[in-house]
Design an enzyme around this catalytic site. Sequence first.
Site, PDB file in Angstrom:
ATOM      1  N   LYS A  82       0.873  -1.180   0.000  1.00 49.33           N
ATOM      2  CA  LYS A  82       0.000   0.000   0.000  1.00 49.33           C
ATOM      3  C   LYS A  82       0.903   1.220   0.000  1.00 49.33           C
ATOM      4  O   LYS A  82       1.923   1.240   0.698  1.00 49.33           O
ATOM      5  CB  LYS A  82      -0.876  -0.031   1.251  1.00 49.33           C
ATOM      6  CG  LYS A  82      -1.868   1.104   1.346  1.00 49.33           C
ATOM      7  CD  LYS A  82      -2.711   0.990   2.615  1.00 49.33           C
ATOM      8  CE  LYS A  82      -3.852   1.973   2.635  1.00 49.33           C
ATOM      9  NZ  LYS A  82      -4.692   1.840   3.840  1.00 49.33           N
ATOM     10  N   SER A 157      -9.564   1.768   2.786  1.00 46.53           N
ATOM     11  CA  SER A 157      -8.735   2.568   1.906  1.00 46.53           C
ATOM     12  C   SER A 157      -7.668   1.772   1.164  1.00 46.53           C
ATOM     13  O   SER A 157      -7.105   2.271   0.184  1.00 46.53           O
ATOM     14  CB  SER A 157      -8.050   3.654   2.732  1.00 46.53           C
ATOM     15  OG  SER A 157      -7.187   3.066   3.698  1.00 46.53           O
ATOM     16  N   SER A 181      -9.740  -0.651   7.020  1.00 50.12           N
ATOM     17  CA  SER A 181      -9.192  -0.561   5.664  1.00 50.12           C
ATOM     18  C   SER A 181      -8.471  -1.795   5.125  1.00 50.12           C
ATOM     19  O   SER A 181      -8.055  -1.795   3.967  1.00 50.12           O
ATOM     20  CB  SER A 181      -8.255   0.632   5.554  1.00 50.12           C
ATOM     21  OG  SER A 181      -9.025   1.792   5.411  1.00 50.12           O
TER      22      SER A 181
END
Length: 467
Positions: A82, A157, A181
């Site tokens: 990420k 996210s 997330s």
Amino acid sequence: MEIPLTISSTQEALKRKKIKAVELVDAYLARINSLNSRLNCFLTVSEESAYTKARKVDKLIEDFKEKAFDDYPLLGTCVSYKDLFLTEGIRTTAGSKVLESFVPAYSATYVDRVNKAGGITLGKTNCDAWAHGASGENSDFGPTKNPWNLDYVPGGSSSGSAASVASNLTLWASGTDTGGSIRQPANFCGVVGFKPTYGAVSRYGVVAMASSLDSMGHFTKCVDDAERIFNVTKGEDGKDGTVKNAKFTMPNARLRLGIPEEYFIGGIDKEVEENVRKAAKVFESEGIELVKVSLPHTKYAISVYYIIQPAEVSSNLGRYDGIRYGNQRESFGEEAKRRIMLGTYVLSAGYYDAYYLKAMQVRSKIIQDFEMAFKKVDLIIAPVSPTPAFKLGQKASDPLQMYLADILTVAGNLAGIPGLALPSGFTKAGLPLGFQLLGPRFSEYVLFELGKLYERAVDYKPNVREI
Ligand code: GLN
């Protein structure tokens, strides 16, 4: 060439010389090159360093044979991070224009450990800017699409991480879970999502969202992989004062699984509810006792989260001043600005006691709820999100609706407990369904045990979506 879908099958193929690490990189990059323009999973692809590392991996296997895999537990596994995880020499944007051209001088502890364990970095994945979001639509670099239906969000996210594992653009990917997330996008994309106990994995070198809630975990295609990676990433590094080498709870012979009534209340989608109840039955038929439990303060979790989290966000984002890092503060998007304002408000004189302090008190109540429940049961089973994946644009203009997507995940973060999201089928419309297991702090190995039991019971095969 067929790409192996798990760490064990990848390493088996490498050991038996059925494949070379360089060929694995070839295969993933070919998929990224052909599919990323449609999915928008990757913000940066680190092709050159991936090949350099893959050649080293091949040499290690050549020289040390099977022993190489004992010394390097993640040897030859292709990973994507990420874009919140600092990666030395590889651009790290946090999904924001503020850091559009930021190249870190060092790597996060998590990344360092995976590198040292033999992981091969393919690149950095798209996410909601600063990890603020539940759909991926807050990324300053455009939304990621859900591989199961390109008109739908992949969740957020950690949108690009989840979607890239689901579409097999990478073997596995890292994520951060501050309010859901990891678990929520895993749920929307049909992959395994693991959020460790707060304080089990170092946050050092990961762009902070809300420091008392952030936890560093990963997306994989099976539970065994989640466990193998956690074995490498967990534990003290001397750089994050909240991480200790804890004593983990181990599974006992007779496990009890709690069903919290407050997680099945009005508003939850029928297919989601039925699916979780079906999964609970699978556990029951495997000899696990199902017990009703109550978490009475669940109804306050979203309100508490949306006070404490923006308060911490407003402080953490203060450092991006356009002098030390990146672009000027005007480059913050709408959502980051909203959270900075909310956070500053709840911390300001006159409002601190009414909002922040009150929220902290209710947070303690939420923690106590879990402590009480875990006196009766070993783990809890619950839905991850009230609905399956929703359409792109459906909630983007209504922040409150978007915040409610986290209603079943944020309590776990407020209590700092670990969670494992597992895929368990599809809706009639073909979108993934799943459930989460929650446990007391440092019960990761109990979660893994139960997760693997479920996979065996339903003869689980990893989902990979060809688009
Ligand atoms: N969707 C939640 C939020 O927007 C959770 C984010 C996260 O876990 N990073 O705050």
